[in-house]
Scaffold this motif. Structure first.
Motif, mmCIF file in Angstrom:
data_model
loop_
_atom_site.group_PDB
_atom_site.id
_atom_site.type_symbol
_atom_site.label_atom_id
_atom_site.label_comp_id
_atom_site.label_asym_id
_atom_site.label_seq_id
_atom_site.Cartn_x
_atom_site.Cartn_y
_atom_site.Cartn_z
ATOM 1 N N GLN A 113 0.831 -1.209 0.000
ATOM 2 C CA GLN A 113 0.000 0.000 0.000
ATOM 3 C C GLN A 113 0.865 1.258 0.000
ATOM 4 O OE1 GLN A 113 -3.251 -0.291 2.703
ATOM 5 N NE2 GLN A 113 -3.970 1.770 2.379
ATOM 6 N N ARG A 229 -6.608 6.902 -1.383
ATOM 7 C CA ARG A 229 -7.764 6.073 -1.744
ATOM 8 C C ARG A 229 -7.442 5.173 -2.933
ATOM 9 N NH1 ARG A 229 -10.391 10.728 0.317
ATOM 10 N NH2 ARG A 229 -10.249 11.895 -1.632
ATOM 11 N N ARG A 232 -5.479 2.282 -1.539
ATOM 12 C CA ARG A 232 -6.388 1.335 -0.869
ATOM 13 C C ARG A 232 -7.073 0.451 -1.913
ATOM 14 N NH1 ARG A 232 -8.560 1.142 4.226
ATOM 15 N NH2 ARG A 232 -10.662 0.318 4.472
ATOM 16 N N PHE A 233 -7.444 1.061 -3.043
ATOM 17 C CA PHE A 233 -8.045 0.299 -4.135
ATOM 18 C C PHE A 233 -7.074 -0.754 -4.668
ATOM 19 C CE2 PHE A 233 -8.666 -0.380 -8.681
ATOM 20 C CZ PHE A 233 -10.019 -0.672 -8.766
ATOM 21 N N ALA A 236 -6.920 -3.778 -2.304
ATOM 22 C CA ALA A 236 -8.195 -4.376 -1.895
ATOM 23 C C ALA A 236 -8.475 -5.633 -2.704
ATOM 24 C CB ALA A 236 -9.328 -3.368 -2.074
ATOM 25 N N TYR A 240 -14.177 -5.738 -2.598
ATOM 26 C CA TYR A 240 -14.111 -4.404 -2.016
ATOM 27 C C TYR A 240 -13.725 -3.349 -3.055
ATOM 28 C CZ TYR A 240 -13.600 -0.841 1.555
ATOM 29 O OH TYR A 240 -13.759 0.286 2.306
ATOM 30 N N ARG A 241 -12.989 -3.744 -4.093
ATOM 31 C CA ARG A 241 -12.711 -2.811 -5.185
ATOM 32 C C ARG A 241 -14.014 -2.316 -5.812
ATOM 33 N NH1 ARG A 241 -7.520 -4.501 -8.947
ATOM 34 N NH2 ARG A 241 -5.915 -3.902 -7.448
ATOM 35 N N LEU A 244 -15.383 0.315 -3.608
ATOM 36 C CA LEU A 244 -14.591 1.554 -3.594
ATOM 37 C C LEU A 244 -14.709 2.357 -4.883
ATOM 38 C CD1 LEU A 244 -11.216 0.346 -2.008
ATOM 39 C CD2 LEU A 244 -12.895 1.852 -0.953
ATOM 40 N N ASP A 247 -17.070 5.728 -5.453
ATOM 41 C CA ASP A 247 -16.594 6.919 -4.734
ATOM 42 C C ASP A 247 -15.264 7.407 -5.297
ATOM 43 O OD1 ASP A 247 -18.772 7.009 -3.086
ATOM 44 O OD2 ASP A 247 -17.841 5.878 -1.461
ATOM 45 N N LEU A 248 -14.424 6.463 -5.734
ATOM 46 C CA LEU A 248 -13.137 6.831 -6.316
ATOM 47 C C LEU A 248 -13.339 7.612 -7.608
ATOM 48 C CD1 LEU A 248 -10.155 6.498 -5.665
ATOM 49 C CD2 LEU A 248 -10.150 4.375 -6.976
ATOM 50 N N ASP A 251 -14.368 11.117 -6.657
ATOM 51 C CA ASP A 251 -13.216 11.907 -6.206
ATOM 52 C C ASP A 251 -12.339 12.322 -7.386
ATOM 53 O OD1 ASP A 251 -14.036 11.635 -3.618
ATOM 54 O OD2 ASP A 251 -12.745 9.929 -3.181
ATOM 55 N N VAL A 292 -17.425 -6.213 3.786
ATOM 56 C CA VAL A 292 -18.314 -5.523 2.852
ATOM 57 C C VAL A 292 -19.755 -5.891 3.160
ATOM 58 C CG1 VAL A 292 -18.895 -5.170 0.441
ATOM 59 C CG2 VAL A 292 -16.536 -5.625 1.080
#
Length: 618
Positions: A113, A229, A232-233, A236, A240-241, A244, A247-248, A251, A292
């Motif tokens: 990460q 973020r 984190r993607f 993941a 979970y990707r 995410l 929202d990614l 952003d 999740v």
């Protein structure tokens, strides 16, 4: 515990992450007044691995070199001595801190990460240059070093802290146990290692909420938060990707990345991340499984995700069947401990629990849930055989929302569940409104950024305008002064332009201006900033460029404009350009004086016949 005293005590005891001997030598050299590029290059050459990594970064897409860099001295010159120092510092920490002493700390995910964040923020700052990509790469790599420091200094205690924080506030536990949290320790370490205050101020703001007045610090903090973020993607798992990604994407709009352009950008970061992993021996195929929710919190559900907890199997069977018939999705458990595990894994919306159970009763389950973030939005209904006021007060103090007296009336229970459902739906609506507001804010930010772009762009040529040019020149001059790099400017004026307007009209003049701007962009380097000052005047800002290189650049532009004439226009005379050049080194002359010097050189060319390049005398 005194934080400052503890830090120096830990540092003296060699219990914190620390740079290698070569990195320390580089740090000391760069701080000396007699430091030179040659001395730094000789030090770097002593470590073939560091040499290879610096060359690799200098040739990476994030750095944006216009031509391949093969010599380490060229790479050091392009990156700058401070950037090489920071780069060596970051890589030495990576190579030295791989021992797995803390059993609860996932070293593989941590380094994967950290590398993903470094690659992402270098790519983001490469697109919108708030700081140099090589500096942002180093900061990204070390931006969570406080967690590694805690795992290194207090491995057993920190392992216990990590286990105790499941579903809770890790930083609060850190402050209670060590009198410092990992974000604070990160900033202490990076300050001790001499990273610039701009980087540290931005990193600190990125831990919080990077908003406020527009400035380099705020914008870089926003870039760091966005890159975190993305990192984190990267680490993941696939499920979970998928959570995410929406929202990614939202952003990304704030960073001028939309649709397919963002998809390409994200793919390129993942590719670079894997390539860097091979280069510095960090595993990038690790995946972290995040909890999740099985449902969309904004979906209009016919029923609830509901957990029923009772140690009576007959009661479980009867109530679960009846609740399922009412349209709810029901899970069951026989005691509080197993219920707690299921709640952590599946996150139900509503819990119905009996009071008297072993080994964990319903009252303890409610207290545990309300004491963590996990249980804050849960609706809790208690099944109890006691109707005493004291017992009910104790139950409400433990955190229940409602209760049903045993023996359970299905009609009453369903009524209480419907009341809970109404409250949960209101919570969902509030969350949806919050998301809508965030989306509208993001869209407004995009509109504002587009307006800002329009305000800084010349409509005819598409080049940055005079307003942008002067602001950017001041920024580049500050950067050149800080890192001891040269800076040059080119003032350009199209020769005899008035005769084109007078003989052919302003439409033809516009064609000539647009044609000249295209040639200017085509012949400028990636790092150069070409702008239109107004009329037939243009300015090129050339960072990290001395006078000799600037003259070569100016001659290339002049020759191109003379050679490539606009088609389908019968010009009174061939289009040519006069170019005045001025350079600054060591902060002299200042940025505003640079323009005056270049302008003076330009007018000397005009007086001597035009279509030439001239270096200003200082």
């Amino acid at each position: 515990m005194n934080t400052e005293f503890s830090f120096h005590e830990l540092k003296a005891a060699d219990r914190l992450p620390s740079p290698s001997g070569l990195a320390l030598a580089i740090m000391r050299l760069v701080q000396r007044e007699d430091a030179t590029v040659k001395k730094l290059t000789d030090l770097v050459k002593a470590d073939p691995a560091l040499t290879a990594r610096i060359l690799s970064f200098a040739n990476s897409a994030a750095f944006g070199a216009r031509r391949p860099v093969a010599a380490i001295q060229d790479a050091v010159i392009m990156m700058g001595m401070q950037a090489v120092r920071n780069f060596a510092l970051g890589l030495s920490i990576v190579s030295r801190q791989r021992n797995e002493h803390c059993s609860g700390f996932d070293y593989g995910v941590y380094w994967a990460q950290a590398l993903a964040l470094a690659v992402a923020v270098a790519a983001v700052t490469g697109r919108e240059r708030t700081v140099a990509p090589e500096e942002s790469f180093t900061l990204g790599l070390l931006s969570d070093i406080g967690r590694l420091a805690l795992a290194t200094a207090w491995s057993d205690a920190y392992s216990e802290c990590l286990r105790a924080s499941q579903g809770g506030d890790l930083m609060q536990l850190e402050r209670e146990r060590f009198a410092v949290d990992h974000n604070e320790l990160t900033l202490i370490l990076l300050l001790d290692w001499g990273l610039p205050s701009l980087l540290l101020d931005s990193l600190k703001l990125s831990f919080e909420s990077p908003t406020g007045e527009s400035s380099r610090i705020v914008r870089f903090a926003q870039q760091l938060a966005f890159s975190r973020r993305i990192a984190r993607f990267c680490v993941a798992d696939d499920s979970y990707r998928a959570v995410l990604l929406p929202d990614l994407r939202q952003d990304a709009v704030l960073h001028a990345l939309e649709g397919e352009s963002f998809d390409r950008f994200l793919d390129e970061i993942c590719k670079q991340w894997q390539e860097w992993g091979k280069l510095i021996d960090i595993e990038t195929d690790v995946r972290m499984v995040f909890p999740v929710s099985r449902h969309d919190p904004f979906e209009a559900l016919p029923g609830l995700e509901l957990l029923l907890v009772d140690d009576d199997p007959m009661m479980l069977a009867r109530l679960s069947k009846q609740l399922a018939s009412a349209g709810h999705r029901v899970s069951t458990c026989r005691d509080g401990e197993s219920a707690l595990k299921l709640i952590i894994e599946n996150k139900p919306q509503l819990v119905i629990t009996d009071w008297r159970m072993k080994p964990m009763d319903g009252l303890t389950l409610c207290k545990t849930l309300r004491g963590s973030d996990l249980g804050k939005n849960l609706y809790l209904i208690m099944l109890t055989a006691s109707e005493s006021e004291d017992a009910l007060v104790e139950a409400f103090d433990a955190g229940i929302d409602d209760y049903v007296i045993k023996p359970v009336s299905l009609k009453v229970l369903l009524a209480r569940v419907r009341a809970g459902q109404r409250i949960l739906m209101l919570q969902q609506e509030l969350e949806k409104e919050k998301k809508d507001i965030e989306r509208y804010s993001a869209e407004l930010a995009v509109v504002n950024r587009r307006l800002e772009l329009m305000a800084n762009t010349d409509i005819l040529t598409g080049l940055p305008n005079r307003r942008y040019a002067l602001n950017r020149l001041e920024q580049e001059w500050d950067s050149a002064q800080r890192y001891g790099r040269p800076l040059s400017v080119l003032m350009l004026d199209l020769d005899y332009f008035k005769s084109i307007n007078d003989n052919l009209g302003h439409d033809a003049g516009d064609v000539v201006l647009a044609h000249a701007a295209n040639l200017l962009k085509a012949n400028a380097r990636t790092s150069d900033i070409a702008c239109r000052l107004g009329g037939e005047e243009f300015l090129v800002i050339a960072p990290n460029t001395d006078a000799k290189a600037a003259l070569l650049l100016a001659e290339r532009i002049r020759s191109s404009i003379q050679t490539e004439q606009p088609k389908d226009l019968a010009l009174p005379r061939p289009m040519t350009v006069s170019i005045g050049v001025a350079g600054s080194l060591g902060g002299k002359p200042r940025w505003n004086e640079l323009i005056k010097l270049a302008d003076q050189a330009l007018y000397k060319i005009k007086a001597e016949g035009r279509n030439a390049v001239r270096l200003a005398s200082q």
